[in-house]
Design a protein around this motif. Structure first.
Motif, PDB file in Angstrom:
ATOM      1  N   VAL A 161       0.835  -1.208   0.000  1.00 38.59           N
ATOM      2  CA  VAL A 161       0.000   0.000   0.000  1.00 38.59           C
ATOM      3  C   VAL A 161       0.866   1.252   0.000  1.00 38.59           C
ATOM      4  O   VAL A 161       0.625   2.202  -0.765  1.00 38.59           O
ATOM      5  CB  VAL A 161      -0.945  -0.005   1.221  1.00 38.59           C
ATOM      6  N   GLU A 162       1.892   1.266   0.841  1.00 38.90           N
ATOM      7  CA  GLU A 162       2.769   2.435   0.931  1.00 38.90           C
ATOM      8  C   GLU A 162       3.560   2.643  -0.350  1.00 38.90           C
ATOM      9  O   GLU A 162       3.739   3.777  -0.807  1.00 38.90           O
ATOM     10  CB  GLU A 162       3.722   2.278   2.119  1.00 38.90           C
ATOM     11  N   ARG A 163       4.027   1.559  -0.949  1.00 39.17           N
ATOM     12  CA  ARG A 163       4.830   1.696  -2.173  1.00 39.17           C
ATOM     13  C   ARG A 163       3.973   2.103  -3.367  1.00 39.17           C
ATOM     14  O   ARG A 163       4.448   2.795  -4.268  1.00 39.17           O
ATOM     15  CB  ARG A 163       5.596   0.407  -2.453  1.00 39.17           C
ATOM     16  N   ILE A 164       2.728   1.681  -3.384  1.00 34.85           N
ATOM     17  CA  ILE A 164       1.817   2.161  -4.425  1.00 34.85           C
ATOM     18  C   ILE A 164       1.639   3.669  -4.297  1.00 34.85           C
ATOM     19  O   ILE A 164       1.721   4.413  -5.282  1.00 34.85           O
ATOM     20  CB  ILE A 164       0.454   1.442  -4.327  1.00 34.85           C
ATOM     21  N   SER A 165       1.403   4.125  -3.077  1.00 29.75           N
ATOM     22  CA  SER A 165       1.215   5.554  -2.832  1.00 29.75           C
ATOM     23  C   SER A 165       2.472   6.347  -3.202  1.00 29.75           C
ATOM     24  O   SER A 165       2.389   7.410  -3.843  1.00 29.75           O
ATOM     25  CB  SER A 165       0.860   5.780  -1.360  1.00 29.75           C
ATOM     26  N   TYR A 166       3.634   5.831  -2.828  1.00 29.36           N
ATOM     27  CA  TYR A 166       4.894   6.527  -3.106  1.00 29.36           C
ATOM     28  C   TYR A 166       5.165   6.589  -4.607  1.00 29.36           C
ATOM     29  O   TYR A 166       5.557   7.642  -5.140  1.00 29.36           O
ATOM     30  CB  TYR A 166       6.033   5.811  -2.388  1.00 29.36           C
ATOM     31  N   THR A 167       4.939   5.484  -5.304  1.00 24.63           N
ATOM     32  CA  THR A 167       5.146   5.467  -6.755  1.00 24.63           C
ATOM     33  C   THR A 167       4.199   6.434  -7.449  1.00 24.63           C
ATOM     34  O   THR A 167       4.592   7.138  -8.392  1.00 24.63           O
ATOM     35  CB  THR A 167       4.948   4.040  -7.307  1.00 24.63           C
ATOM     36  N   ASN A 168       2.967   6.499  -6.988  1.00 24.34           N
ATOM     37  CA  ASN A 168       2.012   7.452  -7.553  1.00 24.34           C
ATOM     38  C   ASN A 168       2.502   8.888  -7.389  1.00 24.34           C
ATOM     39  O   ASN A 168       2.410   9.704  -8.316  1.00 24.34           O
ATOM     40  CB  ASN A 168       0.645   7.299  -6.884  1.00 24.34           C
ATOM     41  N   ARG A 169       3.028   9.197  -6.209  1.00 23.59           N
ATOM     42  CA  ARG A 169       3.518  10.558  -5.968  1.00 23.59           C
ATOM     43  C   ARG A 169       4.702  10.885  -6.872  1.00 23.59           C
ATOM     44  O   ARG A 169       4.805  12.010  -7.391  1.00 23.59           O
ATOM     45  CB  ARG A 169       3.912  10.727  -4.494  1.00 23.59           C
ATOM     46  N   LEU A 170       5.589   9.935  -7.064  1.00 21.99           N
ATOM     47  CA  LEU A 170       6.741  10.164  -7.943  1.00 21.99           C
ATOM     48  C   LEU A 170       6.296  10.401  -9.385  1.00 21.99           C
ATOM     49  O   LEU A 170       6.818  11.294 -10.069  1.00 21.99           O
ATOM     50  CB  LEU A 170       7.694   8.975  -7.886  1.00 21.99           C
ATOM     51  N   LEU A 171       5.358   9.602  -9.846  1.00 18.70           N
ATOM     52  CA  LEU A 171       4.878   9.751 -11.221  1.00 18.70           C
ATOM     53  C   LEU A 171       4.170  11.090 -11.411  1.00 18.70           C
ATOM     54  O   LEU A 171       4.319  11.739 -12.451  1.00 18.70           O
ATOM     55  CB  LEU A 171       3.942   8.598 -11.578  1.00 18.70           C
ATOM     56  N   GLU A 172       3.402  11.495 -10.415  1.00 17.50           N
ATOM     57  CA  GLU A 172       2.722  12.785 -10.502  1.00 17.50           C
ATOM     58  C   GLU A 172       3.722  13.936 -10.481  1.00 17.50           C
ATOM     59  O   GLU A 172       3.566  14.923 -11.207  1.00 17.50           O
ATOM     60  CB  GLU A 172       1.721  12.914  -9.353  1.00 17.50           C
ATOM     61  N   ALA A 173       4.766  13.804  -9.665  1.00 15.80           N
ATOM     62  CA  ALA A 173       5.792  14.846  -9.609  1.00 15.80           C
ATOM     63  C   ALA A 173       6.590  14.905 -10.901  1.00 15.80           C
ATOM     64  O   ALA A 173       7.062  15.971 -11.306  1.00 15.80           O
ATOM     65  CB  ALA A 173       6.728  14.589  -8.430  1.00 15.80           C
ATOM     66  N   SER A 174       6.720  13.763 -11.564  1.00 15.59           N
ATOM     67  CA  SER A 174       7.493  13.709 -12.804  1.00 15.59           C
ATOM     68  C   SER A 174       6.863  14.548 -13.907  1.00 15.59           C
ATOM     69  O   SER A 174       7.554  15.021 -14.813  1.00 15.59           O
ATOM     70  CB  SER A 174       7.627  12.255 -13.269  1.00 15.59           C
ATOM     71  N   ARG A 175       5.571  14.756 -13.825  1.00 17.20           N
ATOM     72  CA  ARG A 175       4.898  15.569 -14.842  1.00 17.20           C
ATOM     73  C   ARG A 175       5.436  16.992 -14.856  1.00 17.20           C
ATOM     74  O   ARG A 175       5.471  17.643 -15.898  1.00 17.20           O
ATOM     75  CB  ARG A 175       3.393  15.601 -14.583  1.00 17.20           C
ATOM     76  N   SER A 176       5.836  17.470 -13.681  1.00 12.14           N
ATOM     77  CA  SER A 176       6.372  18.835 -13.591  1.00 12.14           C
ATOM     78  C   SER A 176       7.888  18.822 -13.429  1.00 12.14           C
ATOM     79  O   SER A 176       8.482  19.806 -12.986  1.00 12.14           O
ATOM     80  CB  SER A 176       5.730  19.571 -12.414  1.00 12.14           C
ATOM     81  N   ASN A 177       8.503  17.681 -13.766  1.00  7.40           N
ATOM     82  CA  ASN A 177       9.959  17.536 -13.738  1.00  7.40           C
ATOM     83  C   ASN A 177      10.566  17.806 -12.366  1.00  7.40           C
ATOM     84  O   ASN A 177      11.659  18.357 -12.251  1.00  7.40           O
ATOM     85  CB  ASN A 177      10.606  18.473 -14.775  1.00  7.40           C
ATOM     86  N   THR A 178       9.847  17.414 -11.303  1.00  8.42           N
ATOM     87  CA  THR A 178      10.375  17.612  -9.954  1.00  8.42           C
ATOM     88  C   THR A 178      10.937  16.325  -9.367  1.00  8.42           C
ATOM     89  O   THR A 178      11.220  16.255  -8.185  1.00  8.42           O
ATOM     90  CB  THR A 178       9.274  18.154  -9.020  1.00  8.42           C
ATOM     91  N   THR A 179      11.086  15.310 -10.177  1.00 11.20           N
ATOM     92  CA  THR A 179      11.724  14.067  -9.745  1.00 11.20           C
ATOM     93  C   THR A 179      12.533  13.526 -10.910  1.00 11.20           C
ATOM     94  O   THR A 179      12.454  14.031 -12.029  1.00 11.20           O
ATOM     95  CB  THR A 179      10.679  13.035  -9.297  1.00 11.20           C
ATOM     96  N   ASN A 180      13.338  12.497 -10.662  1.00  8.94           N
ATOM     97  CA  ASN A 180      14.149  11.958 -11.749  1.00  8.94           C
ATOM     98  C   ASN A 180      13.732  10.537 -12.086  1.00  8.94           C
ATOM     99  O   ASN A 180      13.096   9.848 -11.286  1.00  8.94           O
ATOM    100  CB  ASN A 180      15.645  12.022 -11.400  1.00  8.94           C
ATOM    101  N   ASP A 181      14.123  10.115 -13.279  1.00  2.55           N
ATOM    102  CA  ASP A 181      13.697   8.812 -13.780  1.00  2.55           C
ATOM    103  C   ASP A 181      14.219   7.664 -12.925  1.00  2.55           C
ATOM    104  O   ASP A 181      13.529   6.652 -12.739  1.00  2.55           O
ATOM    105  CB  ASP A 181      14.170   8.635 -15.221  1.00  2.55           C
ATOM    106  N   ALA A 182      15.433   7.799 -12.407  1.00  8.20           N
ATOM    107  CA  ALA A 182      16.035   6.719 -11.624  1.00  8.20           C
ATOM    108  C   ALA A 182      15.219   6.435 -10.366  1.00  8.20           C
ATOM    109  O   ALA A 182      15.071   5.277  -9.957  1.00  8.20           O
ATOM    110  CB  ALA A 182      17.474   7.068 -11.254  1.00  8.20           C
ATOM    111  N   MET A 183      14.680   7.474  -9.749  1.00  2.99           N
ATOM    112  CA  MET A 183      13.859   7.285  -8.552  1.00  2.99           C
ATOM    113  C   MET A 183      12.610   6.479  -8.875  1.00  2.99           C
ATOM    114  O   MET A 183      12.203   5.600  -8.108  1.00  2.99           O
ATOM    115  CB  MET A 183      13.473   8.639  -7.956  1.00  2.99           C
ATOM    116  N   ILE A 184      12.004   6.777 -10.007  1.00  8.72           N
ATOM    117  CA  ILE A 184      10.802   6.049 -10.409  1.00  8.72           C
ATOM    118  C   ILE A 184      11.140   4.606 -10.751  1.00  8.72           C
ATOM    119  O   ILE A 184      10.420   3.678 -10.372  1.00  8.72           O
ATOM    120  CB  ILE A 184      10.118   6.758 -11.593  1.00  8.72           C
ATOM    121  N   ASP A 185      12.250   4.406 -11.454  1.00  8.23           N
ATOM    122  CA  ASP A 185      12.679   3.039 -11.777  1.00  8.23           C
ATOM    123  C   ASP A 185      12.863   2.213 -10.507  1.00  8.23           C
ATOM    124  O   ASP A 185      12.399   1.069 -10.419  1.00  8.23           O
ATOM    125  CB  ASP A 185      13.994   3.066 -12.562  1.00  8.23           C
ATOM    126  N   ARG A 186      13.535   2.792  -9.525  1.00  5.01           N
ATOM    127  CA  ARG A 186      13.779   2.073  -8.271  1.00  5.01           C
ATOM    128  C   ARG A 186      12.480   1.808  -7.519  1.00  5.01           C
ATOM    129  O   ARG A 186      12.305   0.749  -6.908  1.00  5.01           O
ATOM    130  CB  ARG A 186      14.750   2.865  -7.389  1.00  5.01           C
TER     131      ARG A 186
END
Length: 253
Positions: A161-186
């Motif tokens: 549950v927590e990792r689903i929520s965290y991955t969702n936040r990373l993907l949403e942040a990626s839309r505005s380029n506030t995260t990097n691809d490596a973080m999402i991959d991990r």
């Protein structure tokens, strides 16, 4: 477990099956009757005899949600999810070694595979597509969560549950380029591992064909439930093949 408790669990499973059947066929009158019977069955004695407290609480909350939906004359689409959650939870209590929820491991891994493919798209909208694909995984986790809680306690599926929520936040942040691809991959890799871990910890044997252990007391309910389950698998397979792998293929409208 006493013979009396075992009979009560069998009866609970039958009622849960009938409730799901009522939701699937939009039979509000039958649904109201079944949810009232279900609530009467969930006694303190039965809860002490089997299952973890968190799972019983989730079942009670779902039952109350169904009751409210029926009182407010809502369509079955408003309470089908809760009926499915109750159905899976009751089934897990009666046949934990071969519970239908165990079949969801492959579906959830398939969900995540579609997320990965969407994320790796070279069309510039990978984060948006992956975030949309995460909805299916999140929905399936919500569906099996009460059953998992009932069998193993609330901490068992907490990491997923927590990792689903965290991955969702990373993907949403990626839309505005506030995260990097490596973080999402991990994060996707860690999410995949957490799903495997959740099912490995269940200590199950190889899952037998569901029809081999289905209750014969309510065959129509099992037919409807398994029909929806098989339909879901076919839908995901088709979507994976034709929609989320569009390289050289025009996406369907």
């Amino acid at each position: 477990m006493s013979a009396s408790s075992d009979k009560q669990l069998q009866r609970l499973d039958e009622i849960a099956g009938s409730l799901y059947e009522a939701a699937y066929t939009n039979n509000r009158q039958a649904g109201f009757q079944q949810v009232q019977q279900l609530q009467r069955m969930m006694t303190v004695e039965l809860r002490r005899a089997s299952g973890h407290k968190e799972g019983w609480i989730a079942m009670e909350q779902d039952a109350r949600s169904i009751e409210r939906a029926l009182v407010n004359s809502q369509m079955s689409s408003e309470w089908l999810l809760q009926a499915a959650r109750i159905r899976l939870a009751a089934d897990a209590l009666v046949r934990p070694e071969h519970a239908l929820l165990l079949q969801y491991e492959s579906i959830m891994q398939d969900d995540l595979s579609r997320v990965e493919k969407a994320w790796k798209r070279q069309t510039g909208d990978g984060a948006i597509a992956a975030r949309a694909s995460m909805n299916s995984l999140e929905a399936h986790m919500k569906r099996v969560e009460p059953a998992m809680n009932l069998l193993y306690g609330s901490m068992h599926g907490a990491e997923v549950v927590e990792r689903i929520s965290y991955t969702n936040r990373l993907l949403e942040a990626s839309r505005s380029n506030t995260t990097n691809d490596a973080m999402i991959d991990r994060s996707i890799i860690a999410l995949k591992e957490s799903i495997v871990h959740m099912y490995d910890k269940s200590g199950r044997a190889e899952v037998l064909p569901t029809t081999a252990i289905a209750s014969t007391s309510n065959p129509l309910s099992w037919t409807l439930f398994l029909g929806a389950f098989i339909s879901a698998i076919l839908t995901y397979s088709g979507w994976r093949k034709y929609k989320l792998n569009p390289f050289g293929v025009k996406p369907l409208p």
